[in-house]
Design a protein around this motif. Structure first.
Motif, mmCIF file in Angstrom:
data_model
loop_
_atom_site.group_PDB
_atom_site.id
_atom_site.type_symbol
_atom_site.label_atom_id
_atom_site.label_comp_id
_atom_site.label_asym_id
_atom_site.label_seq_id
_atom_site.Cartn_x
_atom_site.Cartn_y
_atom_site.Cartn_z
ATOM 1 N N UNK A 132 34.651 32.720 47.853
ATOM 2 C CA UNK A 132 34.951 34.135 47.675
ATOM 3 C C UNK A 132 36.275 34.517 48.295
ATOM 4 N N UNK A 133 36.784 33.673 49.185
ATOM 5 C CA UNK A 133 38.018 34.008 49.880
ATOM 6 C C UNK A 133 39.225 33.292 49.340
ATOM 7 N N UNK B 267 41.200 36.342 43.818
ATOM 8 C CA UNK B 267 42.419 37.102 44.061
ATOM 9 C C UNK B 267 42.120 38.578 44.114
ATOM 10 N N UNK B 268 43.027 39.356 44.722
ATOM 11 C CA UNK B 268 42.885 40.803 44.787
ATOM 12 C C UNK B 268 44.237 41.432 44.557
ATOM 13 N N UNK B 269 44.238 42.576 43.861
ATOM 14 C CA UNK B 269 45.505 43.231 43.549
ATOM 15 C C UNK B 269 46.255 43.628 44.798
ATOM 16 N N UNK B 270 45.537 44.071 45.821
ATOM 17 C CA UNK B 270 46.191 44.488 47.063
ATOM 18 C C UNK B 270 46.953 43.359 47.713
ATOM 19 N N UNK B 271 46.395 42.140 47.680
ATOM 20 C CA UNK B 271 47.069 40.998 48.294
ATOM 21 C C UNK B 271 48.309 40.616 47.499
ATOM 22 N N UNK B 272 48.211 40.730 46.159
ATOM 23 C CA UNK B 272 49.342 40.338 45.336
ATOM 24 C C UNK B 272 50.554 41.222 45.601
ATOM 25 N N UNK B 273 50.272 42.475 45.981
ATOM 26 C CA UNK B 273 51.374 43.403 46.227
ATOM 27 C C UNK B 273 51.986 43.220 47.603
ATOM 28 N N UNK C 123 30.840 35.651 38.367
ATOM 29 C CA UNK C 123 32.285 35.906 38.425
ATOM 30 C C UNK C 123 32.573 37.278 39.030
ATOM 31 N N UNK C 124 31.800 38.270 38.635
ATOM 32 C CA UNK C 124 32.001 39.612 39.200
ATOM 33 C C UNK C 124 31.735 39.627 40.695
ATOM 34 N N UNK C 125 30.716 38.889 41.116
ATOM 35 C CA UNK C 125 30.395 38.810 42.547
ATOM 36 C C UNK C 125 31.533 38.165 43.324
ATOM 37 N N UNK C 126 32.086 37.086 42.777
ATOM 38 C CA UNK C 126 33.186 36.385 43.439
ATOM 39 C C UNK C 126 34.394 37.297 43.583
ATOM 40 N N UNK C 127 34.721 38.000 42.512
ATOM 41 C CA UNK C 127 35.880 38.884 42.559
ATOM 42 C C UNK C 127 35.659 40.051 43.524
ATOM 43 N N UNK C 128 34.451 40.599 43.538
ATOM 44 C CA UNK C 128 34.152 41.696 44.458
ATOM 45 C C UNK C 128 34.240 41.232 45.903
ATOM 46 N N UNK C 129 33.752 40.032 46.170
ATOM 47 C CA UNK C 129 33.818 39.494 47.534
ATOM 48 C C UNK C 129 35.263 39.324 47.978
ATOM 49 N N UNK D 220 37.221 40.888 51.116
ATOM 50 C CA UNK D 220 37.856 40.001 52.088
ATOM 51 C C UNK D 220 39.277 40.450 52.403
ATOM 52 N N UNK D 221 39.983 40.958 51.405
ATOM 53 C CA UNK D 221 41.364 41.363 51.594
ATOM 54 C C UNK D 221 41.494 42.614 52.458
ATOM 55 N N UNK D 222 40.389 43.298 52.715
ATOM 56 C CA UNK D 222 40.440 44.446 53.611
ATOM 57 C C UNK D 222 40.693 44.020 55.052
#
Length: 453
Positions: free
Chosen positions: A10-11, A15-21, A367-373, A377-379
């Motif tokens: 999950x980590x 990926x997360x949009x916030x991290x990409x930015x 897949x949705x669970x992985x992306x949500x996790x 995590x990026x918080x």
């Protein structure tokens, strides 16, 4: 680390949009120290983590536990910073610090106000080169580590189970050694053993500095160059692969220990991820999420709530590491359920997928669970630093995260079915822990088998 495969899947594999930015900058100093800085300005704090690429997989029989004991001794002072003063200074600056040792690396970290980051780097650069290992302090800390081993392993059923599993699932690969070390090795350890280990591995060219927070990346790199730049690189010992011989049949081990509960673990030798383009590790990662990624996953739903053969049941797989790895199923039998029946039930869940596969709808939920996790995590600044440091220390780059995520989410039902079919008996180790009367001892092992990770 407990729940490490969850951090990986999950980590690291999402990926997360916030991290990409976020702005991430890296540099390598002339002495070999890798520096990775990510700016995250949501709060005026910074996380600093120094990752040494040394852990129990670098140890040899008769010298196990050196990496972990050295982690303890790194807080016992240098020529200019007395014992205990490191943590006192960080606390006085309003920060927190700690460390941990794993099979693959040893990590020292601080979290404090961003404007106090220079204090952290000054202290870390000092103990990278100037650690003092006094005989009397060594002797006292050795007793602390012995007690830690008794508390975490010798007196804990889950600790005994995990140690027995790795010691029997592998015969050559050093992942079979406990991170804390065998008790006999600890008892016979000498101060010179630890001094040699420190000289051999604690060097800028065997380390990665990761900083995440409300900082200017270029200013942090300049600060790292000022604090760590004067330190000399060292020739590092050759790391030999120590490949595990092919397993050619089921291994079975049973241990007895005072416990309120019995435990059962099934563990298969499986591939780890060594190159981004490999396919099996991603499929195995998705398989473990299908089995145990959430409360409605197959193991807790079918074995605990429907069939009621287990009090808890979980799956674990760590695709990243410098040594061999396992795909494990662990369960606690329900009252009156024999361990052989529980083993058949666990194998049955693997067989259901190996024969019948999984639906696209079930895969989509995972897949949705992985992306949500991953978004969650990026918080965490600390979580972001962990992701960067682990990838950099395991032979990958922090830049690989998005590609890992893409490949994980691209795993289809056919790949998951093949992953289940690869879990054959010839690669299986079965470990049972048979509960014995506590005789007045108060041991409260968790019924949740996730605590075994």
């Amino acid at each position: 680390m407990k729940n490490w495969h969850k951090l990986v899947v999950a980590g690291l594999f999402a990926a997360a949009a916030g991290a990409a930015a976020a702005e991430t900058v890296e540099a390598t100093l002339e002495n070999g120290l890798k520096v990775v800085v990510r700016r995250d300005a949501r709060a005026p704090v910074a996380v600093s983590q120094l990752w040494y690429r040394v852990g129990s997989v670098d140890e040899v029989n008769g010298r196990t536990g050196l990496s972990h004991l050295l982690e303890h001794m790194m807080f016992k002072g240098t020529k200019t910073v007395p014992a205990g003063e490191f943590s006192r200074r960080i606390a006085a600056a309003g920060g927190q610090d700690n460390a941990f040792t794993s099979r693959d690396y040893t990590v020292y970290f601080q979290q404090l106000a961003a404007n106090r980051l220079p204090l952290s780097l000054t202290l870390e650069s000092d103990r990278m080169a100037n650690l003092t290992i006094a005989d009397d302090v060594f002797k006292k800390e050795l007793e602390v580590v012995k007690e830690e081993r008794r508390w975490r392993t010798d007196d804990q059923p889950t600790g005994i189970l995990a140690e027995t599993l790795y010691a029997n699932a592998f015969v050559a690969n050093p992942v079979r050694y406990p991170v804390i070390g065998w008790m006999d090795d600890i008892q016979n350890m000498k101060p010179d053993d630890l001094r040699a280990w420190y000289r051999e591995w604690y060097a800028p060219n065997n380390a990665t500095l990761v900083v995440v927070g409300d900082v200017d990346p270029q200013a942090v790199i300049a600060l790292a160059r000022k604090e760590f730049g004067p330190l000399k690189p060292k020739p590092l010992a050759e790391r030999r692969p120590q490949l595990e011989p092919e397993q050619k049949g089921v291994r079975r081990v049973s241990v007895k220990a005072p416990s309120e509960l019995s435990y059962l673990t099934l563990a298969w030798q499986v591939p780890r991820l060594t190159k981004l383009a490999e396919t099996d590790p991603y499929a195995l990662s998705m398989l473990t999420e299908l089995l145990d990624g959430h409360d409605a996953a197959r193991l807790p739903r079918r074995l605990v709530r429907e069939k009621k053969v287990a009090l808890s049941a979980s799956s674990s797989y760590d695709p990243l590491g410098r040594g061999s790895t396992l795909f494990t199923l662990t369960a606690v039998p329900a009252n009156g359920v024999r361990l052989d029946r529980l083993e058949a039930a666990l194998k049955g869940e693997i067989a259901r997928i190996a024969q019948g596969g999984v639906s696209e709808a079930e895969l989509a939920r995972v897949r949705r669970q992985v992306e949500a996790s991953r978004v969650f995590e990026k918080d965490s600044m600390f979580g972001q630093a962990m992701q960067i440091g682990s990838l950099e220390s395991l032979g990958f780059s922090w830049r690989d995260e998005d590609e890992m995520n893409r490949r994980l989410l691209a795993v289809d039902a056919a790949a998951v079915k093949r992953a289940a079919q690869s879990l054959v008996d010839d690669k299986l180790t079965v470990v049972t822990l048979v509960a014995q009367p506590l005789k007045g001892r108060k041991i409260a092992p968790p019924a949740d088998t996730k605590e075994l990770r």
